[in-house]
Design a protein around this motif. Structure first.
Motif, PDB file in Angstrom:
ATOM      1  N   THR A 298       0.829  -1.205   0.000  1.00 20.89           N
ATOM      2  CA  THR A 298       0.000   0.000   0.000  1.00 20.89           C
ATOM      3  C   THR A 298       0.863   1.255   0.000  1.00 20.89           C
ATOM      4  OG1 THR A 298      -1.723  -1.184   1.232  1.00 20.89           O
ATOM      5  CG2 THR A 298      -1.829   1.221   1.241  1.00 20.89           C
ATOM      6  N   LEU A 299       1.868   1.291   0.843  1.00 28.92           N
ATOM      7  CA  LEU A 299       2.749   2.450   0.918  1.00 28.92           C
ATOM      8  C   LEU A 299       3.486   2.676  -0.397  1.00 28.92           C
ATOM      9  CD1 LEU A 299       4.201   1.913   4.508  1.00 28.92           C
ATOM     10  CD2 LEU A 299       2.435   3.546   3.816  1.00 28.92           C
ATOM     11  N   GLU A 300       3.881   1.606  -1.050  1.00 25.52           N
ATOM     12  CA  GLU A 300       4.577   1.738  -2.334  1.00 25.52           C
ATOM     13  C   GLU A 300       3.659   2.371  -3.374  1.00 25.52           C
ATOM     14  OE1 GLU A 300       7.675   1.917  -4.753  1.00 25.52           O
ATOM     15  OE2 GLU A 300       7.751   1.251  -2.654  1.00 25.52           O
ATOM     16  N   ARG A 301       2.391   1.992  -3.391  1.00 23.39           N
ATOM     17  CA  ARG A 301       1.457   2.613  -4.333  1.00 23.39           C
ATOM     18  C   ARG A 301       1.295   4.095  -4.029  1.00 23.39           C
ATOM     19  NH1 ARG A 301      -1.350  -2.273  -3.033  1.00 23.39           N
ATOM     20  NH2 ARG A 301      -1.158  -3.774  -4.728  1.00 23.39           N
ATOM     21  N   LEU A 302       1.272   4.446  -2.747  1.00 25.71           N
ATOM     22  CA  LEU A 302       1.092   5.846  -2.378  1.00 25.71           C
ATOM     23  C   LEU A 302       2.296   6.706  -2.736  1.00 25.71           C
ATOM     24  CD1 LEU A 302      -0.626   5.438   1.111  1.00 25.71           C
ATOM     25  CD2 LEU A 302      -1.707   6.040  -1.056  1.00 25.71           C
ATOM     26  N   ARG A 303       3.441   6.086  -2.990  1.00 27.68           N
ATOM     27  CA  ARG A 303       4.635   6.835  -3.413  1.00 27.68           C
ATOM     28  C   ARG A 303       4.672   7.027  -4.932  1.00 27.68           C
ATOM     29  NH1 ARG A 303       7.086   2.870   0.183  1.00 27.68           N
ATOM     30  NH2 ARG A 303       7.442   3.824   2.234  1.00 27.68           N
ATOM     31  N   ASP A 304       3.864   6.288  -5.668  1.00 28.56           N
ATOM     32  CA  ASP A 304       3.901   6.282  -7.134  1.00 28.56           C
ATOM     33  C   ASP A 304       2.944   7.345  -7.675  1.00 28.56           C
ATOM     34  OD1 ASP A 304       3.224   5.696  -9.857  1.00 28.56           O
ATOM     35  OD2 ASP A 304       4.060   3.696  -9.609  1.00 28.56           O
ATOM     36  N   PRO A 305       3.422   8.360  -8.425  1.00 28.11           N
ATOM     37  CA  PRO A 305       2.537   9.423  -8.917  1.00 28.11           C
ATOM     38  C   PRO A 305       1.383   8.907  -9.764  1.00 28.11           C
ATOM     39  CG  PRO A 305       4.839  10.067  -9.143  1.00 28.11           C
ATOM     40  CD  PRO A 305       4.837   8.620  -8.758  1.00 28.11           C
ATOM     41  N   GLU A 306       1.632   7.910 -10.609  1.00 26.32           N
ATOM     42  CA  GLU A 306       0.552   7.388 -11.450  1.00 26.32           C
ATOM     43  C   GLU A 306      -0.518   6.689 -10.604  1.00 26.32           C
ATOM     44  OE1 GLU A 306       1.967   4.979 -14.627  1.00 26.32           O
ATOM     45  OE2 GLU A 306       3.187   6.576 -15.509  1.00 26.32           O
TER      46      GLU A 306
END
Length: 530
Positions: A307-315
């Motif tokens: 989840t945290l990794e997705r929140l770091r991804d601009p797209e």
């Protein structure tokens, strides 16, 4: 006798009219209910100006860790609560393995905190119940959390379980019920519970039914699609024969204003066709949950780190933003999020995020000159999902209509941690008595006490609790019907209720002349599985 409560106005929990009586207690039980001013004991309490009721049952509590870290538990005993039902919303700490426990400690820190140096000695339900028996303020019953069970057997994957995985879940659930759990909870707007389909839930509910337990779902929506979500739970109960207890039964968000009658008609039809059904609610308008719970389910798939990794991804952030603000996230009950209604009320990093407390996401974003979703994402990242929020989405007419229902019980849904927890954690039960009995007359006194005592105890199958009669467990509360009141507010949420001078748990005073004693007479209750 240990204690004689003399000349009390007895409201016995059954819904019957109040009467005057002396009530005697010995060895944790009610041993006499007799004419006023006739009993003697080692200690007598003049209760002539007080109502004597069975101790209140909190059918939806989040004290899973707080009972152990702060066992005096003033928040609940000061309200007259003598029994709590834990393991709610499909996520708690048993049964677990090392991997599952580590994930849960982060994921539900916003509900329960993650206390440093805490001794996690248990891994199964039996071990958790044994830990409670070491000394707590109130009695506790436990529900097997479906989401935890799913994590244990198949991780956080968004798919149906294989045949072997489902059988493993059923086998572990069976063992948990034999160890004393009263049923199963599910959290169908939280991952991974929201990934379960109806067949999976029915297969597990069949195991619960075989043991005489009940299913307590936080169903798939309290907003758009709420009626369909309630109907799904009723259908699973009808299909499996598993008794149903609907958790924090509300109709929230703008789409449901004034629609409580539709829900109650659905429930009445189910009861009339043989569905064994009860529900609980809290007497407040805002809800409270983890801030990350508003995310769409696919954004939370795979656990905390994913989840945290997705929140770091601009797209990915752009994609999440569209779902939350335009389409309606399943984590936000299918309703596009209104950031003016989402108030941050708990953070773990006070140095970085303390200035956000008590402010809505929209308000904080306007002051910072940012988009609300961007601020929201960054708070989740900096908190590692550990923050909580209030959701100002309730409707007073719905709250009043639902609490009048013949299957209604009371539950606080109270989170005890965070900087500004919802006041329902300290005020639910006196608020029912003060606002909805004395001030508004929505419920009669005997009726309200019945909801909070015997009706709840009957759902749990505890015939010797929730009522005042000879032989019953002496879980008792004495309150002043003219003075009882919730004093906890959203600004000052940790305030002791007024007008409740005496509370006994298993016959032992835990509130005495309005003060907390040092007694820890509570313990885990164990369901007698078939």
């Amino acid at each position: 006798m240990d204690i004689a409560l003399r000349a009390a106005r007895v409201v016995d929990g059954t819904g019957a009219a109040e009467y005057r009586a002396d009530v005697g207690v010995a060895e944790g039980r009610v041993v006499a209910v007799t004419d006023p001013a006739t009993l003697s004991a080692r200690r007598t309490v003049d209760a002539a100006d007080l109502v004597l009721a069975p101790g209140f049952v909190d059918m939806h509590a989040h004290s899973d860790l707080r009972l152990l870290t702060e066992p005096d538990h003033l928040a609940k005993v000061s309200q007259g609560v003598t029994l709590e039902v834990l393991g709610q919303d499909g996520l708690s700490y048993a049964p677990v393995d090392e991997r599952t426990l580590a994930e849960l400690r982060t994921r539900i820190a916003g509900w329960n905190d993650d206390p440093p140096d805490f001794d996690w000695t248990w891994r199964d339900v039996a071990g958790y119940l044994d830990r409670l028996d070491e000394g707590v303020a109130v009695n506790a019953a436990y529900l097997v959390p479906h989401g935890t069970l799913r994590m244990l057997c198949m991780g956080d994957e968004n798919r149906a379980p294989s045949r072997d995985e489902l059988e493993e879940m059923r086998r572990i659930l069976d063992r948990c019920l034999r160890q004393g759990a009263f049923g199963m909870s599910s959290g169908l707007t939280y991952t991974p519970g929201m990934f379960a389909d109806r067949d999976e839930l029915a297969a597990l509910c069949a195991v619960v039914a075989a043991h005489g337990g009940f299913h307590s779902p936080h169903h798939r929506s309290y907003g758009a699609g709420a009626l369909e979500a309630y109907a799904e739970m009723v259908e699973i109960s009808r299909r499996t024969g598993c008794p149903l207890h609907l958790a924090h039964a509300t109709m929230n968000f703008g789409v449901n204003a004034g629609r409580a009658g539709e829900l109650l008609s659905l429930l009445d039809e189910a009861l009339e066709t043989g569905v064994d059904l009860t529900l609980d609610s809290y007497p407040y308008l805002p809800g409270c949950t983890a801030l990350h719970a508003l995310l769409p389910s696919w954004a939370a798939e795979g656990g905390v780190e994913a989840t945290l990794e997705r929140l770091r991804d601009p797209e990915q952030r752009a994609r999440i933003r569209r779902v939350m603000e335009v389409e309606g996230s399943d984590g936000c009950h299918g309703v596009p999020v209104d950031w003016d209604l989402i108030e941050i009320n708990g953070v773990r990093d006070g140095e970085r995020n303390g200035h956000l407390l008590g402010r809505t996401v929209a308000e904080a974003a306007r002051q910072a000159g940012r988009r609300p979703t961007e601020l929201y994402f960054d708070v989740l990242l900096s908190e590692r999902l550990g923050s909580s929020c209030l959701m100002h989405v309730g409707h007073e007419d719905n709250v009043r209509a639902i609490m009048r229902h013949r299957a209604h019980t009371a539950g606080s849904d109270g989170l005890l941690v965070g900087d500004r927890p919802h006041p329902r954690a300290w005020g639910t039960f006196p608020r029912y008595l003060a606002r909805y009995v004395r001030e508004l007359g929505v419920l009669g006194l005997e009726e309200c006490v019945h909801h909070m005592t015997a009706r709840a105890a009957d759902r749990l199958g505890l015939g010797d609790r929730g009522r005042i009669r000879e032989g019953a467990v002496a879980d008792l509360v004495l309150f002043d019907p003219e003075e009882v009141a919730d004093t906890a507010t959203f600004d000052e949420p940790r305030r002791q209720a007024a007008g409740i001078p005496y509370v006994l748990v298993n016959g032992v005073p835990v509130i005495d002349e309005g003060e907390r004693t040092d007694a820890l007479p509570g313990h885990a209750l164990r369901h007698r599985a078939r």
